[in-house]
Design an enzyme around this catalytic site. Structure first.
Site, mmCIF file in Angstrom:
data_model
loop_
_atom_site.group_PDB
_atom_site.id
_atom_site.type_symbol
_atom_site.label_atom_id
_atom_site.label_comp_id
_atom_site.label_asym_id
_atom_site.label_seq_id
_atom_site.Cartn_x
_atom_site.Cartn_y
_atom_site.Cartn_z
ATOM 1 N N HIS A 187 -7.195 4.708 2.683
ATOM 2 C CA HIS A 187 -6.847 4.554 1.213
ATOM 3 C C HIS A 187 -6.705 5.543 0.622
ATOM 4 C CE1 HIS A 187 -5.719 -0.051 1.938
ATOM 5 N NE2 HIS A 187 -6.907 0.179 2.609
ATOM 6 N N LYS A 238 -0.026 3.331 5.158
ATOM 7 C CA LYS A 238 -0.078 3.049 3.569
ATOM 8 C C LYS A 238 0.437 4.218 2.703
ATOM 9 C CE LYS A 238 -4.313 0.603 5.131
ATOM 10 N NZ LYS A 238 -3.604 -0.701 5.616
ATOM 11 N N SER A 295 -10.915 -1.041 0.408
ATOM 12 C CA SER A 295 -9.610 -1.717 0.390
ATOM 13 C C SER A 295 -9.515 -2.582 -0.685
ATOM 14 C CB SER A 295 -9.002 -2.084 1.690
ATOM 15 O OG SER A 295 -10.177 -3.072 2.143
ATOM 16 N N ASP A 316 -13.358 6.102 7.498
ATOM 17 C CA ASP A 316 -12.107 5.498 7.426
ATOM 18 C C ASP A 316 -11.208 6.070 6.129
ATOM 19 O OD1 ASP A 316 -9.642 3.956 7.185
ATOM 20 O OD2 ASP A 316 -10.875 2.180 8.146
ATOM 21 N N GLU A 371 -15.896 3.883 4.730
ATOM 22 C CA GLU A 371 -14.344 4.093 4.277
ATOM 23 C C GLU A 371 -14.857 5.043 3.073
ATOM 24 O OE1 GLU A 371 -12.407 0.461 3.107
ATOM 25 O OE2 GLU A 371 -13.057 -0.413 5.299
ATOM 26 N N ASN A 408 0.737 -1.202 -0.178
ATOM 27 C CA ASN A 408 0.031 -0.236 -0.044
ATOM 28 C C ASN A 408 0.913 1.327 -0.070
ATOM 29 O OD1 ASN A 408 -2.445 -1.362 0.108
ATOM 30 N ND2 ASN A 408 -2.104 -1.828 2.403
ATOM 31 N N HIS A 458 -13.832 -2.396 6.707
ATOM 32 C CA HIS A 458 -12.614 -3.269 7.030
ATOM 33 C C HIS A 458 -12.786 -4.122 8.051
ATOM 34 C CE1 HIS A 458 -8.569 -3.767 8.607
ATOM 35 N NE2 HIS A 458 -8.330 -4.037 7.207
HETATM 36 C C1 PLP Z 1 -9.704 0.366 5.480
HETATM 37 C C2 PLP Z 1 -8.700 -0.077 6.376
HETATM 38 N N1 PLP Z 1 -8.784 0.520 7.689
HETATM 39 C C3 PLP Z 1 -7.907 -0.031 8.501
HETATM 40 C C4 PLP Z 1 -6.889 -0.916 8.340
HETATM 41 C C5 PLP Z 1 -5.847 -1.064 9.227
HETATM 42 O O1 PLP Z 1 -4.732 -0.344 9.248
HETATM 43 P P1 PLP Z 1 -3.470 -0.590 9.650
HETATM 44 O O2 PLP Z 1 -2.753 -1.466 8.773
HETATM 45 O O3 PLP Z 1 -2.536 0.577 10.086
HETATM 46 O O4 PLP Z 1 -3.573 -1.545 11.153
HETATM 47 C C6 PLP Z 1 -6.626 -1.031 6.872
HETATM 48 C C7 PLP Z 1 -5.526 -2.068 6.676
HETATM 49 O O5 PLP Z 1 -5.727 -2.866 5.928
HETATM 50 C C8 PLP Z 1 -7.672 -0.815 5.972
HETATM 51 O O6 PLP Z 1 -7.617 -1.332 4.699
#
Ligand code: PLP
Length: 388
Positions: free
Chosen positions: A212, A245, A184, A209, A180, A44, A133
């Site tokens: 991305h 990311k 993702s 969230d 989000e 990412n 997620h």
């Molecule tokens: C949409 C989303 N939120 C949260 C996370 C979690 O973040 P982190 O990798 O910093 O734990 C991810 C990670 O894959 C994600 O894709």
């Protein structure tokens, strides 16, 4: 009577785990840890920050120059683990994201989980997009609030759920909408402005969230919700910016109202009962945010945009930096990934339960660090394999 010798207990869990692993292998779903090898089409690191010389230099400087700062925080943030680097980062982040306050946690998973389990009480209703997620889902499962799953990006479904929740709302109950900004696994965007307006019409709170989107969307990469969140002084919006990311480091920044951040500091168990992130990690995120809003950040965003356009022209799709190459069957996805890996492309198969049944895929992740020629080579190889 001869005494019966106790038989050593053979842990039942061994049988259980072995059985589960065998079933996963049969289904083509067994996961294993593989080191990076080949051209990176999977991480990412969308802007190439994870390899950026400014960030490397920042780490070296931070660790070598100020020897009074510990390497490990050696305590929770509420104890001696709270260091100048954490404090400086949170001030900078609040300033950059135009938020009343910011809070830095060790990673995005923890941040989502902490937000949901801390802020959402038993008289609340959570309405969440079905594609959010795993960290949000686990937070929802652990929270005492009622939850309602809404069809992906479906404004009408969200409105139906909001209407019902508003009718049922107790005086001490809150409605929360969890989405989000860029999803993702599909790389598609939420209809964010409409979602924010809709939630506001029903007096709901919202968590967006931006995992991305941070670094990529919004003014200078501040995220897709930035303009609306700032304009409302984050009154009903909380944004989550993961830092591992596009920012190329690790951790997550929660941007929110001051009372929400204060409450998290006082009540979020994953924040309170855990050692603070390394101070150097906070210093690196600070450097990454500075890079994000600099002219270099703009150059990286436009390089990434060119790669997105190139892939969209060749393979179709939404033009996002996350491109799902849907295969369908799990074993076929693994097989396709390994054939591409053999040819020097590091691309991985994503299978259920991460994605819905029957939609196993390769998740092609684009980066400003890729050259046009690199991607051309990949596209040709991919087409050759699937058309063979
Ligand atoms: C949409 C989303 N939120 C949260 C996370 C979690 O973040 P982190 O990798 O910093 O734990 C991810 C990670 O894959 C994600 O894709």
């Amino acid at each position: 009577m001869p005494s019966k010798k106790p038989q050593p207990h053979k842990p039942a869990v061994s049988r259980r785990f072995a059985g589960a692993l065998d079933r996963l292998a049969d289904q083509g779903r067994l996961r294993s840890l593989n080191l990076p090898a080949g051209l990176d089409l999977t991480s990412n690191d969308y802007l190439g920050f994870a390899h950026h010389p400014d960030l490397r230099a920042c780490a070296v400087r931070f660790l070598s120059e100020d020897t009074d700062v510990p390497v490990g925080a050696a305590g929770s943030r509420l104890l001696r683990g709270h260091q100048g680097a954490h404090d400086a980062l949170e001030r900078l982040a609040a300033d950059i994201f135009g938020a009343p306050a910011a809070l830095y946690l060790a990673n995005g998973f923890l941040a989502n989980y902490a937000l949901i389990t801390t802020l959402m009480g038993r008289h609340d209703t959570i309405i969440y997009d079905e594609h959010v997620h795993a960290s949000m889902r686990d937070g929802i499962a652990a929270s005492k609030a009622k939850s309602v799953r809404a069809a992906h990006n479906d404004l009408a479904a969200f409105e139906t759920a909001l209407k019902q929740a508003a009718q049922d709302r107790r005086a001490d109950g809150e409605i929360w909408v969890l989405i989000e900004s860029v999803y993702s696994m599909d790389g598609d965007c939420a209809p964010l402005d409409e979602m924010i307006d809709l939630a506001a019409r029903y007096g709901a709170m919202m968590i967006v969230d931006e995992a991305h989107a941070t670094g990529i969307l919004g003014a200078d990469g501040r995220g897709a919700a930035y303009a609306k969140a700032k304009a409302s002084d984050y009154d009903r919006i909380i944004t989550l910016h993961t830092c591992g990311k596009a920012l190329g480091v690790a951790g997550a920044l929660i941007c929110a109202r001051r009372d929400i951040v204060n409450y998290m500091v006082n009540a979020a168990r994953p924040f309170i009962y855990s050692t603070a992130p390394l101070p150097v990690q906070a210093a690196l995120v600070q450097a990454a945010l500075e890079l994000m809003i600099s002219p270099q950040g703009d150059q990286m965003r436009s390089a990434l945009q060119q790669r997105c356009d190139q892939v969209q022209a060749a393979l179709g799709g939404s033009g996002s930096h996350i491109v799902p190459l849907i295969v369908g069957e799990d074993k076929a996805a693994v097989d396709l990934a390994s054939r591409l890996q053999e040819r020097g492309y590091d691309i991985r198969a994503i299978r259920p339960p991460t994605v819905p049944e029957g939609t196993a895929r390769l998740r092609l992740s684009l980066s400003a660090a890729l050259s046009r020629a690199d991607l051309e080579g990949f596209i040709q190889t991919y087409k050759d394999i699937i058309n063979a």
